[in-house]
Design a protein around this motif. Structure first.
Motif, PDB file in Angstrom:
ATOM      1  N   ARG A 143       0.919  -1.213  -0.070  1.00 45.71           N
ATOM      2  CA  ARG A 143      -0.048  -0.035  -0.112  1.00 45.71           C
ATOM      3  C   ARG A 143       1.004   1.171   0.089  1.00 45.71           C
ATOM      4  O   ARG A 143       1.600   1.337   0.921  1.00 45.71           O
ATOM      5  N   LEU A 144       0.721   2.090  -0.974  1.00 47.41           N
ATOM      6  CA  LEU A 144       1.824   3.137  -1.218  1.00 47.41           C
ATOM      7  C   LEU A 144       1.160   4.411  -1.280  1.00 47.41           C
ATOM      8  O   LEU A 144       0.105   4.421  -1.511  1.00 47.41           O
ATOM      9  N   LEU A 145       1.809   5.481  -0.696  1.00 49.34           N
ATOM     10  CA  LEU A 145       1.249   6.820  -0.850  1.00 49.34           C
ATOM     11  C   LEU A 145       2.193   7.720  -1.353  1.00 49.34           C
ATOM     12  O   LEU A 145       3.269   7.884  -1.276  1.00 49.34           O
ATOM     13  N   THR A 146       1.393   8.668  -2.276  1.00 55.03           N
ATOM     14  CA  THR A 146       2.248   9.738  -2.977  1.00 55.03           C
ATOM     15  C   THR A 146       1.533  10.914  -2.905  1.00 55.03           C
ATOM     16  O   THR A 146       0.603  11.113  -2.492  1.00 55.03           O
ATOM     17  N   HIS A 147       2.520  11.935  -3.173  1.00 56.60           N
ATOM     18  CA  HIS A 147       2.127  13.332  -2.908  1.00 56.60           C
ATOM     19  C   HIS A 147       2.604  14.198  -4.250  1.00 56.60           C
ATOM     20  O   HIS A 147       3.424  13.892  -5.071  1.00 56.60           O
ATOM     21  N   CYS A 148       1.427  14.903  -4.934  1.00 58.75           N
ATOM     22  CA  CYS A 148       1.840  15.694  -6.084  1.00 58.75           C
ATOM     23  C   CYS A 148       1.735  14.901  -7.384  1.00 58.75           C
ATOM     24  O   CYS A 148       0.832  13.778  -7.225  1.00 58.75           O
ATOM     25  N   ASN A 149       2.568  15.065  -8.296  1.00 57.55           N
ATOM     26  CA  ASN A 149       2.682  14.382  -9.139  1.00 57.55           C
ATOM     27  C   ASN A 149       4.114  14.207  -9.809  1.00 57.55           C
ATOM     28  O   ASN A 149       4.636  15.058 -10.092  1.00 57.55           O
ATOM     29  N   ALA A 150       4.567  12.896  -9.590  1.00 50.99           N
ATOM     30  CA  ALA A 150       5.891  12.407  -9.954  1.00 50.99           C
ATOM     31  C   ALA A 150       5.668  11.362 -10.982  1.00 50.99           C
ATOM     32  O   ALA A 150       6.729  10.453 -10.921  1.00 50.99           O
ATOM     33  N   GLY A 151       4.892  11.475 -11.810  1.00 51.08           N
ATOM     34  CA  GLY A 151       4.782  10.596 -13.032  1.00 51.08           C
ATOM     35  C   GLY A 151       5.218  10.903 -14.300  1.00 51.08           C
ATOM     36  O   GLY A 151       6.330  11.844 -14.378  1.00 51.08           O
ATOM     37  N   ARG A 152       4.821  10.233 -15.133  1.00 49.91           N
ATOM     38  CA  ARG A 152       5.262  10.630 -16.727  1.00 49.91           C
ATOM     39  C   ARG A 152       4.998  12.072 -17.070  1.00 49.91           C
ATOM     40  O   ARG A 152       5.857  12.682 -17.687  1.00 49.91           O
ATOM     41  N   LEU A 153       3.836  12.614 -16.434  1.00 49.19           N
ATOM     42  CA  LEU A 153       3.522  14.070 -16.788  1.00 49.19           C
ATOM     43  C   LEU A 153       4.574  15.082 -16.044  1.00 49.19           C
ATOM     44  O   LEU A 153       4.567  16.259 -16.616  1.00 49.19           O
ATOM     45  N   ALA A 154       5.469  14.583 -15.261  1.00 47.54           N
ATOM     46  CA  ALA A 154       6.227  15.380 -14.567  1.00 47.54           C
ATOM     47  C   ALA A 154       7.691  15.358 -15.164  1.00 47.54           C
ATOM     48  O   ALA A 154       8.641  15.907 -14.735  1.00 47.54           O
ATOM     49  N   THR A 155       7.902  14.418 -16.187  1.00 44.47           N
ATOM     50  CA  THR A 155       9.207  14.088 -16.732  1.00 44.47           C
ATOM     51  C   THR A 155       8.775  13.978 -18.022  1.00 44.47           C
ATOM     52  O   THR A 155       7.804  14.336 -18.684  1.00 44.47           O
ATOM     53  N   VAL A 156       9.760  13.708 -18.967  1.00 41.96           N
ATOM     54  CA  VAL A 156       9.809  13.684 -20.432  1.00 41.96           C
ATOM     55  C   VAL A 156       8.753  12.195 -20.723  1.00 41.96           C
ATOM     56  O   VAL A 156       7.812  12.251 -21.439  1.00 41.96           O
ATOM     57  N   ALA A 157       9.037  11.260 -19.921  1.00 41.29           N
ATOM     58  CA  ALA A 157       8.670   9.947 -19.980  1.00 41.29           C
ATOM     59  C   ALA A 157       8.770   8.996 -18.810  1.00 41.29           C
ATOM     60  O   ALA A 157       9.821   9.261 -18.016  1.00 41.29           O
ATOM     61  N   TRP A 158       7.828   8.196 -18.432  1.00 39.57           N
ATOM     62  CA  TRP A 158       7.901   7.279 -17.275  1.00 39.57           C
ATOM     63  C   TRP A 158       7.896   7.736 -16.083  1.00 39.57           C
ATOM     64  O   TRP A 158       6.764   7.288 -15.311  1.00 39.57           O
ATOM     65  N   LEU A 168       6.721  -1.701  -9.633  1.00 37.58           N
ATOM     66  CA  LEU A 168       6.160  -2.618  -8.746  1.00 37.58           C
ATOM     67  C   LEU A 168       4.823  -3.310  -9.272  1.00 37.58           C
ATOM     68  O   LEU A 168       4.276  -4.454  -8.929  1.00 37.58           O
ATOM     69  N   HIS A 169       3.967  -2.623  -9.843  1.00 31.93           N
ATOM     70  CA  HIS A 169       2.633  -2.875 -10.440  1.00 31.93           C
ATOM     71  C   HIS A 169       2.666  -4.079 -11.497  1.00 31.93           C
ATOM     72  O   HIS A 169       2.246  -5.196 -11.086  1.00 31.93           O
ATOM     73  N   THR A 170       3.864  -3.939 -12.215  1.00 29.33           N
ATOM     74  CA  THR A 170       4.028  -4.863 -13.318  1.00 29.33           C
ATOM     75  C   THR A 170       4.429  -6.142 -12.639  1.00 29.33           C
ATOM     76  O   THR A 170       4.115  -7.081 -13.496  1.00 29.33           O
ATOM     77  N   ALA A 171       5.244  -6.118 -11.459  1.00 29.92           N
ATOM     78  CA  ALA A 171       5.479  -7.345 -10.808  1.00 29.92           C
ATOM     79  C   ALA A 171       4.443  -8.034 -10.009  1.00 29.92           C
ATOM     80  O   ALA A 171       4.754  -8.853  -9.254  1.00 29.92           O
ATOM     81  N   GLY A 172       3.241  -7.187  -9.838  1.00 23.78           N
ATOM     82  CA  GLY A 172       2.208  -7.781  -9.133  1.00 23.78           C
ATOM     83  C   GLY A 172       2.244  -7.480  -7.661  1.00 23.78           C
ATOM     84  O   GLY A 172       1.388  -8.107  -6.856  1.00 23.78           O
ATOM     85  N   HIS A 173       2.895  -6.437  -7.292  1.00 26.78           N
ATOM     86  CA  HIS A 173       3.239  -6.120  -5.790  1.00 26.78           C
ATOM     87  C   HIS A 173       2.368  -4.933  -5.230  1.00 26.78           C
ATOM     88  O   HIS A 173       2.435  -4.605  -4.073  1.00 26.78           O
ATOM     89  N   VAL A 174       1.513  -4.341  -6.169  1.00 27.52           N
ATOM     90  CA  VAL A 174       0.788  -3.245  -5.763  1.00 27.52           C
ATOM     91  C   VAL A 174      -0.561  -3.515  -5.158  1.00 27.52           C
ATOM     92  O   VAL A 174      -1.403  -3.927  -6.131  1.00 27.52           O
ATOM     93  N   ASP A 175      -1.073  -3.283  -3.954  1.00 31.56           N
ATOM     94  CA  ASP A 175      -2.422  -3.338  -3.516  1.00 31.56           C
ATOM     95  C   ASP A 175      -3.170  -2.100  -4.086  1.00 31.56           C
ATOM     96  O   ASP A 175      -4.158  -2.162  -4.749  1.00 31.56           O
ATOM     97  N   TYR A 176      -2.851  -0.979  -3.508  1.00 35.18           N
ATOM     98  CA  TYR A 176      -3.016   0.119  -4.012  1.00 35.18           C
ATOM     99  C   TYR A 176      -2.310   1.333  -3.819  1.00 35.18           C
ATOM    100  O   TYR A 176      -1.393   1.137  -3.115  1.00 35.18           O
ATOM    101  N   VAL A 177      -2.562   2.606  -4.470  1.00 35.52           N
ATOM    102  CA  VAL A 177      -1.767   3.857  -4.194  1.00 35.52           C
ATOM    103  C   VAL A 177      -2.842   4.525  -3.696  1.00 35.52           C
ATOM    104  O   VAL A 177      -3.738   4.819  -4.218  1.00 35.52           O
ATOM    105  N   LEU A 178      -2.295   5.231  -2.569  1.00 38.08           N
ATOM    106  CA  LEU A 178      -3.243   6.615  -2.125  1.00 38.08           C
ATOM    107  C   LEU A 178      -2.607   7.896  -2.729  1.00 38.08           C
ATOM    108  O   LEU A 178      -1.312   8.165  -2.421  1.00 38.08           O
ATOM    109  N   ALA A 179      -3.423   8.566  -3.425  1.00 41.55           N
ATOM    110  CA  ALA A 179      -2.895   9.833  -3.882  1.00 41.55           C
ATOM    111  C   ALA A 179      -3.311  10.892  -3.478  1.00 41.55           C
ATOM    112  O   ALA A 179      -4.529  11.518  -3.371  1.00 41.55           O
ATOM    113  N   ASP A 180      -2.582  11.808  -2.676  1.00 38.20           N
ATOM    114  CA  ASP A 180      -2.938  13.053  -1.936  1.00 38.20           C
ATOM    115  C   ASP A 180      -3.392  14.014  -2.921  1.00 38.20           C
ATOM    116  O   ASP A 180      -2.762  14.020  -3.891  1.00 38.20           O
ATOM    117  N   GLU A 181      -4.466  14.465  -2.855  1.00 40.08           N
ATOM    118  CA  GLU A 181      -5.042  15.591  -3.765  1.00 40.08           C
ATOM    119  C   GLU A 181      -3.938  16.650  -4.235  1.00 40.08           C
ATOM    120  O   GLU A 181      -4.072  17.210  -5.319  1.00 40.08           O
TER     121      GLU A 181
END
Ligand code: MRU
Length: 324
Positions: A143-158, A168-181
């Protein structure tokens, strides 16, 4: 998937992050004025994407003004100063300027090299961080928690912190992500949630003020965030609210991991005390979608970033590895 920021036939093309999640559209920026405006409106945002914007803005200036090097440098300086906190912006400008004496084409080639490197660097950094999370957090799935956006939109890609989620999701290890608004501009609710939905990762959005309760209730195994500037001692400037999250994570003994490209490290700073933290207009706090939510003229404190002291951070992870 298209890059968040790219070069196309003499112009910079960006995914317009102000329009998301309502509309996915691109903007063509053909002048330094248009780029500076897009950076300041956060149509392009996130430290690594700003690095690319700085480099491409310099290429634009060189294309329009070479061989007048003084003019090119002045225009590049305007780009570098468009926002103060993410060091990547001035890093991208300086790197592109290093090719200026040669030719305008050389400046563009240097900028394009930064874009080409970005995805590899982010995949590497987030891969190292994914290994660390698997080591430090025994529960499966995570169960992961993240803040703001540090995804592909915040980079050129990835992406950086969200890049860890992709591994972690590709390896089947993610239950869910909590995304702070991520008040007030809602990068978490608008952008991170959009990316997670696109990727099919289970998620929930929570008000920033609910994150400490989620930790207290045992709903979080690890906190993952990006960074805008990292000082030599490991102090980290990131989106406002990150410091509070780190305090809550320390209180609950939850690993707090920062993921960023090495270009976010500012080796000129011994610690985070002199990092310039951008302050943004009052109406970002007093209004939502143009509607007032506070008394007219209410005074506001609206810093866009804060500094998390190194002692609260489990590790800073870059493409070079894990710094504990
Ligand atoms: O104001 P923003 O949206 O540019 O702030 C972005 C952040 O604080 C991100 O967390 C940071 O740039 C890391 S992005 C990989």
């Amino acid at each position: 998937m298209r890059r968040t920021i790219d070069w196309d036939d003499g112009a910079i093309v960006i995914v317009d992050q102000v329009a998301l999640p309502g509309a996915y559209r691109t903007l063509r920026l053909g002048t330094v004025d248009e780029l500076v405006d897009a950076i300041q409106r956060l149509a392009v945002r996130g430290a690594p994407a700003l690095g690319a914007a700085g480099a491409l803005g310099t290429a634009l200036a060189a294309r329009h003004h070479w061989p007048d090097l003084t003019k090119v440098r002045a225009q590049a300086e305007r780009v570098a100063r468009a926002r103060p906190t993410a060091v990547n912006l001035s890093w991208g400008v300086s790197r592109a300027l290093s090719a200026l004496p040669e030719s305008a084409e050389a400046v563009l080639a240097e900028a394009q090299a930064i874009l080409d490197e970005d995805e590899n660097v982010n995949r590497l950094a987030s891969g190292h961080a994914a290994e660390l999370v698997l080591e430090r957090c025994p529960r499966r799935p995570l169960r992961l928690l993240t803040h703001c956006n540090a995804g592909r939109l915040a980079t050129v890609a990835w992406g950086t912190a969200l890049g860890v989620v992709w591994h972690l999701h590709t390896a089947g290890h993610v239950d869910y992500v909590l995304a702070d608004e991520t008040r007030p501009l809602l990068q978490g609710a608008r952008l991170t949630a959009w990316e997670l939905a696109e990727a099919g990762v289970p998620y929930r959005i929570l008000p920033d003020s609910a994150a400490a309760l989620a930790m207290a209730r045992g709903m979080v195994d690890c906190v993952l965030v990006g960074a805008d500037r990292i000082a030599t001692n490991g102090d980290v400037a990131n989106k406002i609210g990150t410091y509070g999250l780190a305090i809550a994570a320390a209180r609950h003994r939850i690993p707090f991991v920062v993921v960023a490209p090495w270009s976010t490290v500012d080796t000129s700073l011994p610690d985070g005390s002199s990092i310039v933290l951008e302050e943004r207009p009052a109406d970002e706090v007093t209004h939502i979608s143009g509607e007032p939510i506070a008394p007219e003229g209410a005074p506001v404190f609206n810093p866009a970033f804060d500094v998390t002291p190194a002692e609260l951070i489990t590790a800073v992870v870059t493409e070079r590895g894990v710094l504990s």
